[in-house]
Design a protein around this motif. Structure first.
Motif, PDB file in Angstrom:
ATOM      1  N   GLU A  45       0.830  -1.208   0.000  1.00 40.13           N
ATOM      2  CA  GLU A  45       0.000   0.000   0.000  1.00 40.13           C
ATOM      3  C   GLU A  45       0.860   1.253   0.000  1.00 40.13           C
ATOM      4  N   ARG A  46       1.925   1.239   0.770  1.00 40.25           N
ATOM      5  CA  ARG A  46       2.837   2.392   0.799  1.00 40.25           C
ATOM      6  C   ARG A  46       3.485   2.602  -0.565  1.00 40.25           C
ATOM      7  N   GLU A  47       3.888   1.511  -1.184  1.00 44.28           N
ATOM      8  CA  GLU A  47       4.486   1.607  -2.516  1.00 44.28           C
ATOM      9  C   GLU A  47       3.471   2.140  -3.522  1.00 44.28           C
ATOM     10  N   ALA A  48       2.219   1.723  -3.398  1.00 38.00           N
ATOM     11  CA  ALA A  48       1.177   2.200  -4.300  1.00 38.00           C
ATOM     12  C   ALA A  48       0.933   3.693  -4.097  1.00 38.00           C
ATOM     13  N   LEU A  49       0.914   4.131  -2.850  1.00 36.61           N
ATOM     14  CA  LEU A  49       0.740   5.561  -2.570  1.00 36.61           C
ATOM     15  C   LEU A  49       1.884   6.378  -3.175  1.00 36.61           C
ATOM     16  N   GLU A  50       3.101   5.877  -3.015  1.00 33.44           N
ATOM     17  CA  GLU A  50       4.257   6.604  -3.557  1.00 33.44           C
ATOM     18  C   GLU A  50       4.225   6.604  -5.082  1.00 33.44           C
ATOM     19  N   ALA A  51       3.855   5.480  -5.686  1.00 38.55           N
ATOM     20  CA  ALA A  51       3.774   5.411  -7.147  1.00 38.55           C
ATOM     21  C   ALA A  51       2.720   6.391  -7.666  1.00 38.55           C
ATOM     22  N   LEU A  52       1.604   6.466  -6.971  1.00 35.58           N
ATOM     23  CA  LEU A  52       0.551   7.393  -7.372  1.00 35.58           C
ATOM     24  C   LEU A  52       1.009   8.836  -7.217  1.00 35.58           C
ATOM     25  N   ARG A  53       1.741   9.107  -6.162  1.00 38.46           N
ATOM     26  CA  ARG A  53       2.271  10.460  -5.943  1.00 38.46           C
ATOM     27  C   ARG A  53       3.214  10.866  -7.076  1.00 38.46           C
TER      28      ARG A  53
END
Length: 100
Positions: free
Chosen positions: A29-37
């Motif tokens: 989830e953290r990686e997904a948030l960073e990728a989206l950012r």
């Protein structure tokens, strides 16, 4: 035959991804948030100073902070359940002192 091997590879990839999510869903989830950012910041059609962009980035930051807080609470909760309570021991010790 190529189609069969690509289906098998695709299926294996899905299984690996599913297993990875079960191991550490928060990390994913953290990686997904960073990728989206990163994706939002690279968007050529919306300026980084745009109100909508700022709102989207603020929302991602708020979600990350919420995840951090939840992780700390989970650690604290699991640590408090694994550590025996010292209150009963203190009470017993105090009672023993009083009886002497």
């Amino acid at each position: 035959m190529n189609s069969d091997s690509s289906k098998t590879t695709s299926s294996n990839n899905r299984e690996q991804k599913k297993h990875k999510m079960e191991e550490d869903p928060e990390k994913e989830e953290r990686e997904a948030l960073e990728a989206l950012r990163v994706y939002l910041l690279a968007c050529p059609t919306v300026s980084a100073e745009c109100r909508a962009m700022r709102a989207a980035l603020a929302s991602l930051d708020a979600e990350r902070k919420k995840m951090d807080r939840d992780a700390k609470l989970r650690q604290k909760f699991t640590a408090s359940q694994t550590t025996p309570s010292t209150t009963a021991t203190t009470t017993t010790t105090n009672n023993a002192v009083v009886k002497l």
